[in-house]
Write an enzyme that holds these catalytic residues in place. Structure first.
Site, mmCIF file in Angstrom:
data_model
loop_
_atom_site.group_PDB
_atom_site.id
_atom_site.type_symbol
_atom_site.label_atom_id
_atom_site.label_comp_id
_atom_site.label_asym_id
_atom_site.label_seq_id
_atom_site.Cartn_x
_atom_site.Cartn_y
_atom_site.Cartn_z
ATOM 1 C CB VAL A 7 -0.958 0.011 1.207
ATOM 2 C CG1 VAL A 7 -1.733 1.324 1.270
ATOM 3 C CG2 VAL A 7 -1.933 -1.165 1.114
ATOM 4 N N PRO A 29 11.390 0.157 9.073
ATOM 5 C CG PRO A 29 11.081 -1.139 10.977
ATOM 6 C CD PRO A 29 10.344 -0.240 10.026
ATOM 7 N N GLY A 40 10.968 -4.148 6.473
ATOM 8 C CA GLY A 40 9.559 -3.978 6.134
ATOM 9 C C GLY A 40 9.332 -3.379 4.752
ATOM 10 C CG ASP A 54 -8.683 -0.700 4.985
ATOM 11 O OD1 ASP A 54 -9.600 -0.387 4.201
ATOM 12 O OD2 ASP A 54 -8.628 -1.784 5.583
#
Length: 235
Positions: free
Chosen positions: A33, A53, A56, A116
């Site tokens: 996303v 990080p 990620g 979201d």
């Protein structure tokens, strides 16, 4: 005498083209996303910093970091990251952390989008069709992103393939027109004449228009005439 005005339809969003060129956009998160949000911001010529990080970052975000397209802070979000931010895009799988980012943005009056979570968004991302300077956005106001994508595809399929190129040529013609008629009082005449060109010339004509065609066409501006492309080239 009764007058008829457009009916107010509550529950919508104010859809605008937000100019963020050279603005600092902070993206919290580095997944799929976030990658989409980053691309939207880069397409608008923003300066993007992603805080996440390194473990990620998905492949696309990692690529943009390695290419120097965006800046990267290799750790989780901290409140000091908001310093200098003009916009915040949060896309992490942690509701509590996301809400914390949202509240901090509210305190600092920084516009933010929490992926979201519609109630925690100052603005939404729609489904966008892009063809050069042409951008068409479809929004469902956070109710149905997939539906927005379906509608956008339907609209895109009805547009001519050369739409973007014709718009680029119209933009170049407008720029040239402003150079030969720069005064503010010429504004209404410029607008009327340009509108006439767009209405009289087909998209195919606008796409084929060369710089030489533009210069010849502009010689007719003073008289207000709008010759066809064939007449311009015959001259």
């Amino acid at each position: 005498m009764s007058q008829h005005f457009p009916e107010v339809q509550k529950g919508g969003s104010l859809i605008v083209a937000w100019q963020i060129k050279d603005k600092h956009v902070l993206v919290v998160g580095g997944g799929e996303v976030a990658a989409g949000r980053i691309l939207h911001a880069l397409n608008a010529d923003a300066k993007v910093t992603v805080v996440s990080p390194a473990t990620g970052l998905n492949a696309e975000v990692a690529f943009r970091v390695s290419e120097g397209q965006i800046s990267h802070i290799d750790r989780t979000f901290e409140p000091t990251d908001l310093e200098g931010a003009d916009m915040v895009l949060c896309a992490i799988d942690d509701p509590e952390a996301s809400t914390r980012v949202w509240k901090l943005c509210k305190e600092k009056k920084i516009p933010a989008n929490i992926a979201d979570v519609p109630p925690e968004c100052d603005f939404y991302f729609g489904s966008v069709h892009r063809d050069g300077p042409l951008q068409v956005m479809v929004s469902t106001n956070g109710n149905g992103p997939k539906i927005a994508s379906m509608v956008r595809k339907t609209i895109a399929e009805t547009l001519p393939d050369n739409m973007g190129a014709s718009i680029e040529n119209v933009g170049a013609l407008r720029k040239k027109l402003r150079e030969i008629a720069p005064n503010a009082e010429e504004g209404p005449k410029r607008m009327k004449w340009m509108s006439g060109v767009c209405e009289k010339w087909s998209l195919g004509d606008l796409t084929q228009m060369t710089e030489e065609d533009m210069d010849r066409l502009l010689t007719h501006y003073k008289s207000g005439k709008i010759p066809s492309l064939s007449e311009v080239r015959a001259a």
